[in-house]
Design a protein around this motif. Structure first.
Motif, PDB file in Angstrom:
ATOM      1  N   SER A 112       0.848  -1.197   0.000  1.00  0.00           N
ATOM      2  CA  SER A 112       0.000   0.000   0.000  1.00  0.00           C
ATOM      3  C   SER A 112       0.881   1.243   0.000  1.00  0.00           C
ATOM      4  N   ASP A 138       0.580   8.617  -6.296  1.00  0.00           N
ATOM      5  CA  ASP A 138      -0.530   8.840  -7.210  1.00  0.00           C
ATOM      6  C   ASP A 138      -0.190   8.264  -8.583  1.00  0.00           C
ATOM      7  N   HIS A 156      -2.137   7.823 -11.031  1.00  0.00           N
ATOM      8  CA  HIS A 156      -2.807   8.538 -12.113  1.00  0.00           C
ATOM      9  C   HIS A 156      -1.856   9.513 -12.811  1.00  0.00           C
ATOM     10  N   SER A 201      -8.973   3.373 -11.639  1.00  0.00           N
ATOM     11  CA  SER A 201      -8.630   2.976 -10.271  1.00  0.00           C
ATOM     12  C   SER A 201      -8.657   1.477 -10.023  1.00  0.00           C
ATOM     13  N   LEU A 240      -3.430  -3.141  -9.686  1.00  0.00           N
ATOM     14  CA  LEU A 240      -3.502  -1.809  -9.084  1.00  0.00           C
ATOM     15  C   LEU A 240      -4.934  -1.522  -8.655  1.00  0.00           C
ATOM     16  N   GLN A 297      -7.153   1.306  -6.300  1.00  0.00           N
ATOM     17  CA  GLN A 297      -7.166   2.542  -5.530  1.00  0.00           C
ATOM     18  C   GLN A 297      -8.281   2.519  -4.501  1.00  0.00           C
ATOM     19  N   TRP A 349      -3.111   3.562  -2.791  1.00  0.00           N
ATOM     20  CA  TRP A 349      -3.204   2.534  -3.825  1.00  0.00           C
ATOM     21  C   TRP A 349      -2.710   1.227  -3.220  1.00  0.00           C
TER      22      TRP A 349
END
Length: 411
Positions: free
Chosen positions: A207, A211, A213, A221, A234, A236, A241
């Motif tokens: 964890s 980010d 993204h 996500s 992956l 989110q 994440w």
């Protein structure tokens, strides 16, 4: 018959018992509390026996599928859960070899659910919402620090003995729901076998607040990344994440839990990024098992006590919640005298076969798809994405809506 959870089953018949008109539930996880909420909503009194001193705060499952959210809406907690989670209307399949292979949007099945998205939210948020909703209801009781140590049943009801700080305590009820997890002592005491196997790999979940993204173009996500060398997943959740990797049999637990090992795996995710802030890591063994029966007299198995599978696809907790709703709908009808006791046989008939046909089969296939070294899976996804009817059926399957339809077909 009377059985102990720390000994071989004792098949002797107990003396007559004075039975409380309640349903007993072992375990205050998401399945046990969903079962309690569903029964109380229908006017059936419930007592939960929880081994822990409080509700668990472990992260564990964190995906809620569309039909599960529909069920939780009926219990009055879906909106509060959604407010604490992260909506995932889309998911992707990617590959270290081929890049983006498939992108799917749950809006394609919006006519089949009130919630056309996956919700990413830790299961501990749900259990607290359910307990808060049940608190103070005269039909509800919960006892903590009370692991079940002995179970007895006859034609009229069930008696359990729990271990408590003040000494052994006996509770009675008309039925018992076992929602006490994969290591259920009560399931073993009843003599119900847990058939299946354990994967040679373990799964490591890392964890991080990083980010992704910003680093991976057009990422959503929920993204599965196939690789013939070492796949990853992956996912989110609010604030973090989760990145999942397989850990192979020749890699020790000590190595797998080391900072260097986690960083070496994370370095595979985004080229050029080799160091991450790691919030925590979790290593666990992965099983595919289904109980030989979901019913033993007046005792019923649900959730992890009845079936466990690898987490790819997020079907474990969701399947358990589906068990709870299926069972409690029938229990309430029988408890109120509106249907005969034979109605309860349909729970095992429906949920066990659906677990074998859908949850086990799909979760095993999900793992194989990520491991495949050839383009077959890529081509299959392309064919699904190019045909709207195939896309729709695919989404109905991965969302678990088709499994619920199949249960209804079983009668």
């Amino acid at each position: 018959a009377s059985t102990r959870c720390d000994a071989e089953p004792d098949r002797t018949i107990t003396n007559a018992m004075t039975i409380d008109e309640r349903v007993l539930i072992a375990g205050a996880g998401p399945v046990g509390l969903t079962a309690a909420a569903a029964l109380v909503r229908r006017g059936v009194p419930v007592t939960i026996m929880e081994a822990g001193a409080d509700l668990s705060r472990e992260s564990r499952a964190s995906t809620f599928h569309p039909p599960t959210l529909d069920m939780l809406e009926d219990l009055g907690v879906a909106q509060s859960l959604i407010e604490q989670g992260l909506k995932a209307p889309c998911f992707q399949y990617r590959s270290t070899q081929y890049g983006l292979m498939g992108h799917f949007d749950f809006s394609e099945i919006a006519d089949s659910t009130h919630h056309p998205f996956r919700l990413q939210c830790e299961q501990s948020k749900l259990t607290r919402l359910l307990l808060d909703r049940l608190a103070g209801d005269p039909h509800f009781d919960i006892v903590f620090s009370s692991p079940v140590r002995e179970v007895a049943q006859n034609a009229d009801g069930v008696t359990v003995t729990v271990e408590h700080d003040s000494g052994p305590r006996r509770l009675t009820g008309r039925w018992l729901i076992l929602a006490d997890g994969a290591r259920s002592d009560v399931r073993r005491a009843l003599g119900t076998t847990f058939e299946g196997f354990t994967w040679p790999e373990r799964f490591l979940v890392v964890s991080t607040p990083f980010d992704f993204h910003q680093a991976i173009p057009d990422l959503v996500s929920v993204s599965y990344v196939a690789s013939p060398e070492r796949w990853h997943f992956l996912l989110q959740i609010p604030g973090l994440w989760r990145v999942m990797f397989p850990v192979f049999a020749d890699e020790s637990d000590e190595r797998a839990l080391s900072e260097d090992f986690a960083q070496s795996l994370m370095a595979r995710v985004v080229p050029g990024i080799s160091h991450y802030t790691i919030a925590h890591t979790t290593l666990y063994r992965v099983h595919q098992r289904v109980a030989a029966s979901f019913r033993s007299g007046r005792a019923f198995l649900a959730g992890d006590a009845a079936h466990i599978n690898n987490p790819l696809g997020g079907m474990g907790m969701n399947g358990g919640i589906h068990d709870a709703i299926n069972l409690t709908t029938r229990l309430a009808e029988v408890w109120h005298g509106r249907k005969a006791g034979s109605e309860l046989d349909r729970f095992d008939k429906q949920r066990r076969l659906v677990t074998k046909e859908y949850v086990e089969k799909q979760s095993i296939q999900n793992k194989k798809n990520l491991e495949t070294p050839d383009p077959d899976f890529r081509d299959q996804l392309a064919q699904i994405g190019a045909d709207r009817e195939k896309t729709r059926n695919f989404l109905l399957t991965v969302s678990m809506i088709n499994s619920l339809k199949r249960a209804e077909q079983l009668g």
